[in-house]
Design a protein around this motif. Structure first.
Motif, PDB file in Angstrom:
ATOM      1  N   LEU A   1       0.828  -1.186   0.022  1.00  0.00           N
ATOM      2  CA  LEU A   1       0.056  -0.185  -0.046  1.00  0.00           C
ATOM      3  C   LEU A   1       1.029   1.183   0.050  1.00  0.00           C
ATOM      4  O   LEU A   1       1.658   1.410   0.941  1.00  0.00           O
ATOM      5  CB  LEU A   1      -1.054  -0.095   1.434  1.00  0.00           C
ATOM      6  N   PRO A   2       0.804   2.034  -1.166  1.00  0.00           N
ATOM      7  CA  PRO A   2       1.763   3.209  -1.245  1.00  0.00           C
ATOM      8  C   PRO A   2       1.068   4.314   0.096  1.00  0.00           C
ATOM      9  O   PRO A   2       0.252   4.110   0.533  1.00  0.00           O
ATOM     10  CB  PRO A   2       1.554   3.805  -2.590  1.00  0.00           C
ATOM     11  N   PRO A   3       1.823   5.358  -0.063  1.00  0.00           N
ATOM     12  CA  PRO A   3       1.556   6.383   1.151  1.00  0.00           C
ATOM     13  C   PRO A   3       0.133   6.681   0.912  1.00  0.00           C
ATOM     14  O   PRO A   3      -0.102   7.093  -0.035  1.00  0.00           O
ATOM     15  CB  PRO A   3       2.584   7.459   0.833  1.00  0.00           C
ATOM     16  N   THR A   4      -0.624   6.658   2.301  1.00  0.00           N
ATOM     17  CA  THR A   4      -1.873   6.849   2.143  1.00  0.00           C
ATOM     18  C   THR A   4      -2.473   7.596   3.416  1.00  0.00           C
ATOM     19  O   THR A   4      -2.318   7.146   4.572  1.00  0.00           O
ATOM     20  CB  THR A   4      -2.727   5.398   2.200  1.00  0.00           C
ATOM     21  N   GLU A   5      -3.292   8.858   3.060  1.00  0.00           N
ATOM     22  CA  GLU A   5      -3.484   9.731   4.299  1.00  0.00           C
ATOM     23  C   GLU A   5      -4.916   8.899   4.741  1.00  0.00           C
ATOM     24  O   GLU A   5      -5.757   8.869   3.847  1.00  0.00           O
ATOM     25  CB  GLU A   5      -3.650  10.975   3.702  1.00  0.00           C
ATOM     26  N   VAL A   6      -4.964   8.658   5.878  1.00  0.00           N
ATOM     27  CA  VAL A   6      -6.155   8.300   6.687  1.00  0.00           C
ATOM     28  C   VAL A   6      -6.583   9.236   8.039  1.00  0.00           C
ATOM     29  O   VAL A   6      -5.666   9.550   8.570  1.00  0.00           O
ATOM     30  CB  VAL A   6      -6.082   6.950   6.907  1.00  0.00           C
ATOM     31  N   ASP A   7      -7.788   8.903   8.370  1.00  0.00           N
ATOM     32  CA  ASP A   7      -8.029   9.452   9.624  1.00  0.00           C
ATOM     33  C   ASP A   7      -7.397   8.811  10.732  1.00  0.00           C
ATOM     34  O   ASP A   7      -7.367   7.417  10.767  1.00  0.00           O
ATOM     35  CB  ASP A   7      -9.604   9.521   9.863  1.00  0.00           C
ATOM     36  N   ALA A   8      -6.647   9.423  11.607  1.00  0.00           N
ATOM     37  CA  ALA A   8      -6.068   8.854  12.720  1.00  0.00           C
ATOM     38  C   ALA A   8      -6.838   7.988  13.571  1.00  0.00           C
ATOM     39  O   ALA A   8      -6.357   6.837  14.057  1.00  0.00           O
ATOM     40  CB  ALA A   8      -5.177   9.785  13.629  1.00  0.00           C
ATOM     41  N   GLY A   9      -8.262   8.475  13.771  1.00  0.00           N
ATOM     42  CA  GLY A   9      -9.138   7.552  14.461  1.00  0.00           C
ATOM     43  C   GLY A   9      -9.302   6.066  13.891  1.00  0.00           C
ATOM     44  O   GLY A   9      -9.939   5.154  14.670  1.00  0.00           O
ATOM     45  N   ALA A  10      -9.041   6.041  12.645  1.00  0.00           N
ATOM     46  CA  ALA A  10      -9.379   4.836  11.797  1.00  0.00           C
ATOM     47  C   ALA A  10      -8.336   3.642  11.932  1.00  0.00           C
ATOM     48  O   ALA A  10      -8.479   2.625  11.563  1.00  0.00           O
ATOM     49  CB  ALA A  10      -9.518   4.854  10.337  1.00  0.00           C
ATOM     50  N   LEU A  11      -7.170   4.118  12.837  1.00  0.00           N
ATOM     51  CA  LEU A  11      -6.139   3.100  13.089  1.00  0.00           C
ATOM     52  C   LEU A  11      -6.564   1.569  13.643  1.00  0.00           C
ATOM     53  O   LEU A  11      -5.953   0.883  13.103  1.00  0.00           O
ATOM     54  CB  LEU A  11      -5.080   3.817  13.860  1.00  0.00           C
TER      55      LEU A  11
END
Length: 193
Positions: A42-52
């Motif tokens: 998975l290449p660099p992907t911005e996600v919501d920190a709460g989804a970790l």
């Protein structure tokens, strides 16, 4: 909570990982010591920190469905002129990597995303540096060979300093990850799920 930038990859084990990282630095790639040697899933992907937590559960599920498989690297390739990258080729294990990356980005999971380019498993050894240095990387590693049994993948987070740090290792089949941590200063101890 904000966002974080995550990546998922298969670590290239020792002694191969450090050797390729040092070679990458030697070719003048400034990112070499901030990126452990890897095959991207998975290449660099911005996600919501709460989804970790949901992401970590998803990756554990993906890893449980996989059995260890042979990986072999041999020779070099390049994505030039489309992308300024020279890489070491994955000549065995590519089909398993392709299957894995599809599961990581599965439409039913939390890491759905389109790729900029078609997926092609590889180990980057030069990126965005002078053409002469790219040519040197291509030539000097053209006879490179490495092989191991791939038994895990890992989740990484990119820090504000641009350095990728391991968050977790996911062992295949729910077992213990057999790939030793790469001896780079950016690789921190990981927990096994």
């Amino acid at each position: 909570m904000g966002t974080v930038t995550l990546g998922v990859s298969i670590a290239v084990p020792e002694p191969y990982g450090s050797l390729l990282q040092e070679r990458r630095a030697g070719f003048g790639d400034p990112a070499a010591h901030g990126i452990p040697t890897h095959v991207t899933l998975l290449p660099p992907t911005e996600v919501d920190a709460g989804a970790l937590p949901v992401i970590e559960a998803h990756l554990a599920d993906v890893a449980r469905a996989v059995r260890p498989f042979p990986m072999r690297l041999s020779g070099t390739g390049t994505f030039r002129p489309f992308s300024p990258v020279v890489f070491v080729q994955v000549v065995e294990g590519a089909a398993a990597c392709t299957w894995l990356q599809k599961r990581v980005r599965d439409a039913s999971g939390p890491l759905v995303r389109e790729l900029q380019f078609s997926y092609h498993p590889h180990v980057t050894v030069a990126h965005g540096i002078a053409e002469e240095a790219m040519d040197r990387a291509y030539e000097e590693l053209s006879a490179y060979e490495a092989a191991w049994t791939c038994a895990s993948f890992a989740l990484y987070e990119q820090g504000a300093d641009g350095v990728w740090r391991k968050l977790n290792t996911y062992a295949f089949g729910g077992g213990i990850a057999a790939v030793p941590a790469q001896g780079a200063p950016v690789d921190e101890p990981a927990t096994t799920i």
